[in-house]
Design a protein around this motif. Structure first.
Motif, PDB file in Angstrom:
ATOM      1  N   TYR A   1     -69.368 -18.970 -49.233  1.00 20.90           N
ATOM      2  CA  TYR A   1     -68.854 -19.832 -48.180  1.00 20.90           C
ATOM      3  C   TYR A   1     -67.488 -20.427 -48.528  1.00 20.90           C
ATOM      4  CZ  TYR A   1     -73.260 -19.969 -45.542  1.00 20.90           C
ATOM      5  OH  TYR A   1     -74.354 -19.650 -44.780  1.00 20.90           O
ATOM      6  N   SER A   2     -67.265 -20.755 -49.785  1.00 18.55           N
ATOM      7  CA  SER A   2     -66.127 -21.599 -50.152  1.00 18.55           C
ATOM      8  C   SER A   2     -65.064 -20.922 -51.002  1.00 18.55           C
ATOM      9  CB  SER A   2     -66.634 -22.824 -50.918  1.00 18.55           C
ATOM     10  OG  SER A   2     -67.207 -22.430 -52.158  1.00 18.55           O
ATOM     11  N   ASP A   3     -65.338 -19.722 -51.532  1.00 23.31           N
ATOM     12  CA  ASP A   3     -64.408 -19.072 -52.460  1.00 23.31           C
ATOM     13  C   ASP A   3     -64.172 -19.921 -53.707  1.00 23.31           C
ATOM     14  OD1 ASP A   3     -63.891 -16.543 -51.660  1.00 23.31           O
ATOM     15  OD2 ASP A   3     -61.873 -16.879 -50.935  1.00 23.31           O
ATOM     16  N   ARG A   4     -65.104 -20.790 -54.040  1.00 25.88           N
ATOM     17  CA  ARG A   4     -65.027 -21.552 -55.281  1.00 25.88           C
ATOM     18  C   ARG A   4     -66.390 -21.477 -55.973  1.00 25.88           C
ATOM     19  NH1 ARG A   4     -63.191 -27.635 -54.956  1.00 25.88           N
ATOM     20  NH2 ARG A   4     -61.131 -26.638 -54.816  1.00 25.88           N
ATOM     21  N   LEU A   5     -66.367 -20.993 -57.198  1.00 24.62           N
ATOM     22  CA  LEU A   5     -67.599 -20.842 -57.966  1.00 24.62           C
ATOM     23  C   LEU A   5     -67.668 -21.910 -59.036  1.00 24.62           C
ATOM     24  CD1 LEU A   5     -70.113 -19.030 -58.629  1.00 24.62           C
ATOM     25  CD2 LEU A   5     -68.663 -17.917 -60.329  1.00 24.62           C
ATOM     26  N   GLU A   6     -68.779 -22.594 -59.106  1.00 20.67           N
ATOM     27  CA  GLU A   6     -69.022 -23.566 -60.165  1.00 20.67           C
ATOM     28  C   GLU A   6     -70.430 -23.348 -60.683  1.00 20.67           C
ATOM     29  OE1 GLU A   6     -69.063 -28.385 -61.067  1.00 20.67           O
ATOM     30  OE2 GLU A   6     -68.347 -27.606 -59.146  1.00 20.67           O
ATOM     31  N   ILE A   7     -70.549 -23.050 -61.966  1.00 18.96           N
ATOM     32  CA  ILE A   7     -71.847 -22.727 -62.529  1.00 18.96           C
ATOM     33  C   ILE A   7     -71.892 -23.137 -63.989  1.00 18.96           C
ATOM     34  CG2 ILE A   7     -71.122 -20.382 -63.159  1.00 18.96           C
ATOM     35  CD1 ILE A   7     -74.007 -19.497 -62.468  1.00 18.96           C
ATOM     36  N   ALA A   8     -73.072 -23.504 -64.456  1.00 20.44           N
ATOM     37  CA  ALA A   8     -73.253 -23.817 -65.870  1.00 20.44           C
ATOM     38  C   ALA A   8     -73.089 -22.547 -66.695  1.00 20.44           C
ATOM     39  CB  ALA A   8     -74.630 -24.435 -66.101  1.00 20.44           C
TER      40      ALA A   8
ATOM     41  N   ASN B   1     -73.620 -32.716 -76.298  1.00 22.31           N
ATOM     42  CA  ASN B   1     -74.668 -31.883 -75.726  1.00 22.31           C
ATOM     43  C   ASN B   1     -74.559 -31.772 -74.207  1.00 22.31           C
ATOM     44  OD1 ASN B   1     -75.334 -34.439 -75.015  1.00 22.31           O
ATOM     45  ND2 ASN B   1     -77.397 -34.443 -75.912  1.00 22.31           N
ATOM     46  N   SER B   2     -73.404 -32.108 -73.657  1.00 27.28           N
ATOM     47  CA  SER B   2     -73.228 -31.988 -72.213  1.00 27.28           C
ATOM     48  C   SER B   2     -73.165 -30.518 -71.826  1.00 27.28           C
ATOM     49  CB  SER B   2     -71.948 -32.702 -71.767  1.00 27.28           C
ATOM     50  OG  SER B   2     -70.821 -32.125 -72.397  1.00 27.28           O
ATOM     51  N   GLN B   3     -73.632 -30.222 -70.625  1.00 23.86           N
ATOM     52  CA  GLN B   3     -73.673 -28.851 -70.151  1.00 23.86           C
ATOM     53  C   GLN B   3     -72.286 -28.397 -69.726  1.00 23.86           C
ATOM     54  OE1 GLN B   3     -76.014 -28.023 -66.620  1.00 23.86           O
ATOM     55  NE2 GLN B   3     -76.867 -26.203 -67.596  1.00 23.86           N
ATOM     56  N   LYS B   4     -71.802 -27.330 -70.358  1.00 21.87           N
ATOM     57  CA  LYS B   4     -70.482 -26.806 -70.017  1.00 21.87           C
ATOM     58  C   LYS B   4     -70.564 -26.023 -68.713  1.00 21.87           C
ATOM     59  CE  LYS B   4     -68.727 -28.373 -73.818  1.00 21.87           C
ATOM     60  NZ  LYS B   4     -69.936 -28.983 -74.359  1.00 21.87           N
ATOM     61  N   ARG B   5     -69.542 -26.177 -67.882  1.00 24.59           N
ATOM     62  CA  ARG B   5     -69.517 -25.524 -66.588  1.00 24.59           C
ATOM     63  C   ARG B   5     -68.289 -24.625 -66.495  1.00 24.59           C
ATOM     64  NH1 ARG B   5     -73.489 -27.528 -63.785  1.00 24.59           N
ATOM     65  NH2 ARG B   5     -72.927 -26.253 -61.984  1.00 24.59           N
ATOM     66  N   PHE B   6     -68.448 -23.543 -65.753  1.00 25.74           N
ATOM     67  CA  PHE B   6     -67.360 -22.608 -65.502  1.00 25.74           C
ATOM     68  C   PHE B   6     -66.974 -22.720 -64.034  1.00 25.74           C
ATOM     69  CE2 PHE B   6     -66.222 -18.268 -63.984  1.00 25.74           C
ATOM     70  CZ  PHE B   6     -64.981 -18.199 -64.598  1.00 25.74           C
ATOM     71  N   ILE B   7     -65.671 -22.876 -63.770  1.00 26.21           N
ATOM     72  CA  ILE B   7     -65.160 -23.025 -62.411  1.00 26.21           C
ATOM     73  C   ILE B   7     -64.189 -21.876 -62.138  1.00 26.21           C
ATOM     74  CG2 ILE B   7     -63.891 -24.493 -60.806  1.00 26.21           C
ATOM     75  CD1 ILE B   7     -64.753 -26.885 -62.463  1.00 26.21           C
ATOM     76  N   LEU B   8     -64.372 -21.230 -61.009  1.00 27.50           N
ATOM     77  CA  LEU B   8     -63.526 -20.101 -60.636  1.00 27.50           C
ATOM     78  C   LEU B   8     -63.043 -20.284 -59.203  1.00 27.50           C
ATOM     79  CD1 LEU B   8     -62.473 -17.145 -61.221  1.00 27.50           C
ATOM     80  CD2 LEU B   8     -64.547 -16.371 -60.064  1.00 27.50           C
ATOM     81  N   GLN B   9     -61.732 -20.161 -59.003  1.00 31.28           N
ATOM     82  CA  GLN B   9     -61.150 -20.201 -57.663  1.00 31.28           C
ATOM     83  C   GLN B   9     -61.043 -18.777 -57.124  1.00 31.28           C
ATOM     84  OE1 GLN B   9     -60.538 -23.026 -56.172  1.00 31.28           O
ATOM     85  NE2 GLN B   9     -60.795 -24.383 -57.919  1.00 31.28           N
ATOM     86  N   GLY B  10     -61.206 -18.637 -55.808  1.00 29.18           N
ATOM     87  CA  GLY B  10     -61.119 -17.321 -55.199  1.00 29.18           C
ATOM     88  C   GLY B  10     -59.779 -16.646 -55.420  1.00 29.18           C
ATOM     89  N   LEU B  11     -58.712 -17.440 -55.631  1.00 21.57           N
ATOM     90  CA  LEU B  11     -57.389 -16.864 -55.860  1.00 21.57           C
ATOM     91  C   LEU B  11     -57.337 -16.032 -57.138  1.00 21.57           C
ATOM     92  CD1 LEU B  11     -55.112 -19.873 -54.841  1.00 21.57           C
ATOM     93  CD2 LEU B  11     -55.490 -17.756 -53.575  1.00 21.57           C
TER      94      LEU B  11
END
Length: 580
Positions: free
Chosen positions: A234-241, A284-294
């Motif tokens: 929907y958003s072309d933005r991915l955010e995931i642990a 111990n915080s959960q690292k997240r990966f962020i990806l832009q559609g560009l």
């Protein structure tokens, strides 16, 4: 072109948000560490390395991929950080460059940053990701407005930009399919999933055709991974642990999202090699990966996917002159009955009739992009509007009046893709009117961008008409372009009767500078949409073009006003003479 780009670059001066002031960012540190160079014919990597803002701004205006890689697998932001070019790095970040510290490119930029001021800038943009485009933002709001999706923990800190009622009850566009993963629901819309994934498209055409609920029983299927992927659709933005990335790669393989899968696999390798940097006993915080559609190839982004789906839909029904081929209601019904509907693979759920031509469309897109269609479609439950005598049509049908099919075709092209490839200048006024009528105001800017090449070849008389039209419909970019052309070529315009007659349409400029209602803005720059005295703006732009000294601006302004008064007197005489 060069001067316009320079003004556009200067108009986007970056300021730190209030909540980020704790980063101790010092504006006095903005001076570049190394001398800046000019690369008038360089690519984005050379411009970033040299700190050539003019060239960099020009390339960004052309729509280059800000996260593209060169032969050494480096992005432009990396070179800007390495050279300590703060303004170049800021410009790239504002246009969607990836800077998250836990990504391959982000880590390289953080470690390559020449000094602390560049690292502070990267940190500031980590806290403030670049905004989504209009299409992505509208569809994301629709996705998150679904109750099951809104309750997801992924968006506890990221509310949708849409406005919901305080009591939690507001109109949302309903989903047409719900997935259950380990008992947890994900609500979605078939057309969005089908446009982004060949797997989903085949399923909705076959096994899941009449199913509103799909329950997955596989124990290895991860809810966070699937939710992140659907949100990305929907958003072309991915955010995931980071811990869920392997599950997401498996889902991407099944869904045939090859472009996204390749990026994730490469990033996962980087994350595994970077484990030594993570002190889990301390952090111990959960690292997240962020990806832009560009970061993906253009064909793997949301606008391109929606454009492909729109092309299929329009090829089925666009340009079918139903009423022209039917002499009466019975023949119209027969024509519609002979048209396949369920057999078509476009998943259309509404037909729109415009001057005898039918367009197969998708309610979720129309409602997400236009408040007008959202309100109209929400009241279409239980009956088919405008289908009297057209009993063969199985889909709901809306009829739009006082609109040409050509303009509607361009309008839905923008609604699905956020862009307009080309536009007929004779179609401009109807396009601006449609943007206002259907509450689709970003369409004005897209139409203005498509019309600018035509304006470059327009005569002074034609530019006068364009100025009147743009002022009437509040199209800022065309308005500013016309004012700039008139200010730089004032005497050429003053010699035309069209320009002199135009002066009679506007109130005279204010004499006192304190009473002037507006200040000129850069072409396409944001600002108030309520324009003031247009001749005030023309005078200000004329003063800038004439490079009047500061202590002589009042004298120059008075000279300009006297010149206008003379032209208005001539215009009045010409009008009286023409009336005789």
């Amino acid at each position: 072109m060069v001067s316009t780009t320079t003004e556009s670059v200067n108009s986007r001066r970056w300021t730190m948000d209030a909540e980020l002031e704790g980063l101790d960012y010092d504006p006095d540190e903005e001076e570049p560490f190394v001398p800046l160079k000019k690369v008038p014919n360089g690519d984005v990597f050379e411009a970033a390395r040299a700190g050539d803002l003019e060239r960099l701004g020009y390339l960004l205006e052309l729509g280059i991929n800000v996260n593209a890689r060169d032969a050494w697998d480096s992005v432009a932001l990396y070179y800007a950080c390495l050279a300590g070019n703060l303004d170049a790095a800021r410009m790239l970040l504002e246009n969607g460059a990836i800077c998250s510290e836990h990504t391959f490119d982000g880590d390289r930029c953080h470690y390559a940053a020449l000094n602390l001021k560049v690292r502070r800038l990267l940190k500031a943009f980590e806290a403030r990701p670049p905004p989504l485009g209009p299409l992505q933002s509208a569809l994301r709001d629709t996705f998150i407005s679904c109750p099951a999706n809104r309750s997801s923990a992924l968006f506890d800190q990221q509310p949708a930009s849409g406005h919901f009622a305080q009591d939690g009850i507001s109109y949302i566009f309903p989903p047409d399919v719900t997935f259950f993963v380990h008992g947890r629901p994900i609500e979605a819309h078939r057309v969005i999933l089908s446009a982004r994934s060949p797997f989903f498209r085949r399923k909705f055409m076959d096994d899941w055709r009449h199913r509103q609920e799909v329950r997955f029983s596989k124990g290895k299927l991860s809810y966070p991974a699937l939710y992140s992927l659907v949100h990305f659709f929907y958003s072309d933005r991915l955010e995931i642990a980071v811990d869920d990335m392997e599950d997401l790669i498996r889902i991407c393989k099944v869904c045939e999202c090859e472009g996204l899968r390749k990026v994730l696999e490469k990033e996962l390798v980087h994350q595994k090699y970077a484990e030594y940097k993570s002190l889990r006993d301390v952090d111990n915080s959960q690292k997240r990966f962020i990806l832009q559609g560009l970061s993906l190839p253009e064909e793997d982004r949301l606008p391109a996917a929606m454009q492909r789906f729109l092309r299929i839909s329009l090829s089925n029904f666009s340009a079918l002159a139903i009423l022209e081929n039917a002499e009466d209601a019975d023949s119209s019904s027969q024509v519609l009955a002979n048209m396949p509907s369920h057999s078509m693979e476009d998943l259309a759920d509404v037909c729109i009739l415009v001057s005898g031509k039918i367009f197969r469309c998708h309610q979720v897109v129309m409602a997400s992009r236009s408040e007008y269609f959202k309100a109209r479609l929400s009241r279409m439950t239980g009956f088919r509007e405008g289908t009297a005598g057209l009993h063969g049509q199985s889909l709901p049908l809306l009829e739009e009046h006082d609109l040409s099919p050509e303009t509607f075709d361009k309008m839905i092209e923008f609604m699905y893709t956020d862009s307009l490839k080309d536009i007929d200048p004779d179609q401009a006024e109807e396009m601006f009117d449609a943007a206002s009528r259907y509450l689709l105001f970003p369409l004005k800017r897209a139409a203005a961008d498509a019309l600018l090449p035509h304006l470059e070849m327009a005569s002074p008389a034609e530019l006068c008409d364009w100025l009147i039209l743009s002022d009437m419909y509040d199209v800022l970019k065309i308005r500013e372009y016309c004012l700039d052309a008139m200010a730089c070529n004032f005497e050429a315009f003053a010699d035309t009767s069209k320009f002199r007659a135009m002066l009679l349409r506007f109130p005279p400029p204010s004499g006192d500078s304190a009473l002037r209602t507006t200040l000129p803005s850069a072409p396409g720059a944001g600002g108030t949409t309520n324009q003031g005295n247009i001749l005030d703006d023309l005078r200000e732009k004329w003063l800038e073009a004439e490079a009047a000294e500061l202590d002589k601006r009042d004298e120059s302004a008075a000279l300009f006003d006297r010149r206008l008064e003379m032209l208005i007197l001539v215009a009045n005489e010409e009008r009286i003479h023409d009336g005789c």
